[in-house]
Motif scaffolding. Sequence first.
Motif, PDB file in Angstrom:
ATOM      1  N   ASP A   1       5.356   3.947   2.732  1.00 15.84           N
ATOM      2  CA  ASP A   1       4.221   4.556   2.499  1.00 15.84           C
ATOM      3  C   ASP A   1       3.089   3.674   1.645  1.00 15.84           C
ATOM      4  N   CYS A   2       3.354   2.134   1.641  1.00 11.13           N
ATOM      5  CA  CYS A   2       2.711   1.449   1.103  1.00 11.13           C
ATOM      6  C   CYS A   2       0.970   1.448   1.378  1.00 11.13           C
ATOM      7  N   GLY A   3       0.883   1.524   2.724  1.00 10.26           N
ATOM      8  CA  GLY A   3      -0.328   1.493   3.502  1.00 10.26           C
ATOM      9  C   GLY A   3      -1.050   2.994   2.973  1.00 10.26           C
ATOM     10  N   TYR A   4      -0.449   4.085   2.979  1.00 13.92           N
ATOM     11  CA  TYR A   4      -1.173   5.342   2.624  1.00 13.92           C
ATOM     12  C   TYR A   4      -1.552   5.335   1.179  1.00 13.92           C
ATOM     13  N   PHE A   5      -0.562   4.531   0.241  1.00 14.07           N
ATOM     14  CA  PHE A   5      -0.653   4.436  -1.198  1.00 14.07           C
ATOM     15  C   PHE A   5      -2.039   3.604  -1.373  1.00 14.07           C
TER      16      PHE A   5
END
Length: 740
Positions: free
Chosen positions: A679-683
Amino acid sequence: MADDQHEEVSKKVSAEEEIRRGITVMRRVVQGRSRGIILDVYWNNQGQLIEPNGHTLTSFIGALVRNEIPITCDDWRNKELNESKEKNWSEIKRCFNIKEERRGFCMKLAGKLLRGFRTFLSSKFLKDADDNFVDAELPKKYESLISAEEWEAFKSKRQDPVFQRISATNWERASSPAYPYRKGRVGYGRLEQSMLQKEESSETSLPAHVLWKEARVGKSGVPQEEVLHVYQKCEELSQSLSPDDTKGILSRALDVPEYSGRVRGKGFGVTLTSLSIKKGKAPSNGELHARLEAMQAELDALRREREASASTLYRDASDKNSINCTFQPNIPEGISHCQLYLSSPYYRMVGKGKVHNVSGVLLHTRELPAGCLKVSVDIAVEPNAALPYPSDDSDATTVHEAVGSFVAWPTNLICVGYETPTKSKSKDNAIPRHTESTVSRKELQENEVSNASAQQKKEVSNASARVKSSGAKKTVARKKPTTKYRSCLRTFLEMTDIPTGGVRTVHMEVGIFGFDYDQMIGNEDFMQVFSHEEIGVTVVNTYIRFLYDKLMRPNGLDVSFGFLAPATVNLGLILSRPDTVTEYVLRILMDNKDAEKLFFIPFNTGGHWLLLAINPIREIVYYLDSLGNDWTTYPDMKVLIDTVLQAFRAQRDIQTSRRGANSITWIKVACPQQRNQIDCGYFMLRFMRDTLALGRLMISTDYFEEFKCAFYTKDQVDEIKEEWCQFMIELNVLFINLCN
């Protein structure tokens, strides 16, 4: 290793032991049949054979197929075997109480057991310890099953170069499995049954990755670290993937090529059909056209719903006095803090205040409109938003003009529970203390005064007006976000050549990254969003285009915020071509040197996304990392950013004391933290979205009070996906390039 495998394969024994043991003929079953005993067999809800009598039926089928089918048969689908198959099936039904619908399973199992028998004969009698071919005679033990002619033909086939090449390939693939099966002859079906019985569970099945892990636990009772790693990844994926995802959690965690129709981690007998997973097939042109029309109609309906007037949501009532005298549902009696919403042209919060749910209350000596309550407006979140019912007495028509007065507001657009926060200058406007170099107290005081005078005025008058539906939905939306736009976009995608290698472009104008270009987008990029995979730079760039088009430019935020291209500013290029990165960043900063601006840098470290937000005028770098690291993890990144800001200062001819020459402030923001490895990209995208929604140039060390949380939920992550998919549909990305 697989379920119900042929009994001789389970362990190696000497030739003498094999002779003493004899051939399995299942006399007990045959004798029971003679006495009228027909054995019942049972199946789980996925169509697998289980106990009692599951093991007995498997052994019986193995004995039948060894007696009836020659070992020279290499193709189980050969129609010449139909007569023998029919005979085997008749024998099975004579001994077991089994329905006709189970014939397919039993015949597949028979073919599997026959293959296992041939493999056993080859490895046991025709190969030495070094895996070289041995010209052995027909074992006496099997003379009653195999003729001399069959044995010679069988040996001849094993010496064929083509067969040996295929056999070597298969042996190499199966000889050293990364995660070996450790349950012997106990297949997945019976393993699942024993696990459920042991746990006394009322469930009828277990997740595939739970079974997969248990199947790889040996006698020690402790799974290997590699197995636990895959299991943990499955647990994380199970929190984010859609239940309709046909690829499966275990397949994604293992990240290996998958056979068509395979269901990993469930064992023999389980198919996509038995799991009620429909495998898609290519639709006809007529079906595609009909589907396109249906999806277009659905999109039109969504647009009409968003554009519908708020008045269409209200229910008319003939007796207005009865409405005023009856307390509205979900809104407590008396005076309560609340948030005020509008639903047109889209659902968002426009103000905050207090709702007066008091029996018989009047508004400026007049009765309230049907379906409304009296509210006092305290804060204008969107100052220019039109009031649903303009005030005749105060001439107020917008939320800003209604601050400090009473207006009528539709009941279904009031959310109770808000308490007006007391603004703290020390928290929101003070210069953060987490600096890498010492700053004098005098300098801090000067900065704090200037911030309080300029920044606070700007936020009170303008920034709150830019809060979009994102902030509102976070507070009031209790329903799960819709997946309609993802479904629509995925359906449209299937109608194009993109899944077979086609590409499209999204235009990125010069105002976004400082240069004009067309962003290529292909099937892999769409699948990252549809399948919740780690997103790449294409998805990031196109979502930035969404932020630029929908949040920044319409609200005039492009004068206060900017972006730097992640394809140019990343750890890989900093290490390989630092001069190129430095030149680009410095050029963008110098192009905007006359106005204070916050620049977002979506920064990729090679396998992780984080966000840098740089205020070059104040020489502040905000560091937002959903993994909780700080900038010391990437020293090359920090050195380059510091170098650029020092060069920016020099080119602006700003004089600083020797003590303050290196006073660039780095601030680690306590932002929401991801709970998986995806999820790093979405965060990171959400960090930019939150900042733009509030319109603030300063980010608190504790993150924004309005969006503070330990982690973003799945629904909040899905909201990013929905916005991206809706934007792709609005841009007509899939079809617009076909006309060129």
